[in-house]
Design a protein around this motif. Structure first.
Motif, short mmCIF file in Angstrom:
data_model
loop_
_atom_site.label_atom_id
_atom_site.label_comp_id
_atom_site.label_asym_id
_atom_site.label_seq_id
_atom_site.Cartn_x
_atom_site.Cartn_y
_atom_site.Cartn_z
N PRO A 41 35.62 -32.05 3.60
CA PRO A 41 36.30 -31.05 2.57
C PRO A 41 35.67 -29.58 2.99
O PRO A 41 34.64 -29.43 3.76
N ARG A 42 36.62 -28.63 2.57
CA ARG A 42 36.25 -27.21 2.67
C ARG A 42 35.40 -26.91 1.58
O ARG A 42 35.69 -27.25 0.74
N LEU A 43 34.36 -26.02 2.05
CA LEU A 43 33.49 -25.61 1.04
C LEU A 43 34.19 -24.56 -0.08
O LEU A 43 35.14 -23.78 0.59
N GLN A 44 33.71 -24.40 -1.20
CA GLN A 44 34.41 -23.73 -2.04
C GLN A 44 33.28 -22.86 -2.74
O GLN A 44 32.05 -23.34 -2.92
N PRO A 45 33.58 -21.85 -3.38
CA PRO A 45 32.65 -20.93 -4.29
C PRO A 45 32.08 -21.71 -5.41
O PRO A 45 33.18 -22.66 -6.01
N GLY A 46 30.88 -21.95 -5.83
CA GLY A 46 30.30 -22.54 -7.05
C GLY A 46 29.97 -23.76 -6.59
O GLY A 46 29.11 -24.51 -7.28
N GLU A 47 30.03 -24.33 -5.39
CA GLU A 47 29.41 -25.63 -4.73
C GLU A 47 27.97 -25.17 -4.46
O GLU A 47 27.63 -24.22 -3.89
N LYS A 48 26.94 -26.07 -4.53
CA LYS A 48 25.69 -26.11 -3.90
C LYS A 48 25.57 -26.91 -2.75
O LYS A 48 26.04 -28.10 -2.66
#
Length: 198
Positions: free
Chosen positions: A49-56
């Motif tokens: 998966p591509r990292l997204q804003p809001g993820e930790k």
């Protein structure tokens, strides 16, 4: 008199046309998804998966406990780490971010850093419409349309039995998908359960 009647007829026609467009939802729906688009979504759900804003994310630098820890990706897509400073994370895979961080640490401090990145907390998915418990829910790997509906308590009796609307991150509107287990859910998806027409 006929001219006035013609004018009123035109106004009524324009109003009726406007109400029809509004009733169809305007630009909020991008229409049904094609088979090729659905295959691309399935492939994306199986890929890293591509990292997204809001993820930790959890960054581990072997032998360097002071540089390791959990970091939140901010709304603009960046993370701030000790020594590495601020670095763009959103849009990268875990492997790509590992390489970027290793390079940054190598330039700043360490000779041969070994960095691993794991997702500690995915962006939640959101479900609205004809669902018993609408809201935001924690994402788990392998989630599909039917399991997302089950997590949210099932559909109401008014819900469509054949289709569902989904907006994936980066899309400008909802798309129509068949209501079956072959449709994967991705982190950050917005799901709308439409009402069925009797």
């Amino acid at each position: 008199m006929p001219r006035i009647m013609r004018k009123y007829s035109q106004i009524i026609l324009l109003l009726a046309l406007g109400l029809t467009v509004v009733g169809c939802g305007g630009g909020s729906s991008l229409g049904p998804v094609t088979e090729a688009e659905q295959k691309a979504i399935v492939d994306a759900s199986m890929a890293s998966p591509r990292l997204q804003p809001g993820e930790k994310i959890r960054v581990t630098v072997y032998g360097e406990a002071s540089l390791s820890g959990d970091f939140q990706i901010d709304p603009s897509g960046f993370i701030s780490l000790p020594l590495a400073g601020t670095i763009k994370a959103a849009g990268l895979t875990q492997g790509e971010l590992e390489q970027a961080l290793a390079k940054k640490f190598r330039n700043e401090y360490l000779k041969n850093p070994k960095v691993t990145v794991t997702i500690a907390e995915f962006k939640p998915f959101y479900i609205i419409g004809e669902i018993e418990k609408p809201g935001a829910y924690a994402y788990t790997s392998g989630l599909n349309v039917l399991s997302a509906i089950a997590i949210a308590g099932g559909t109401t009796y008014r819900a469509s039995k054949s289709s569902i609307m989904i907006q994936h991150p980066g899309e400008s509107g909802l798309r129509e998908y068949p209501l079956n287990a072959s449709v994967p859910i991705l982190p950050g998806d917005i799901i709308r359960i439409p009402q069925r027409y009797f």
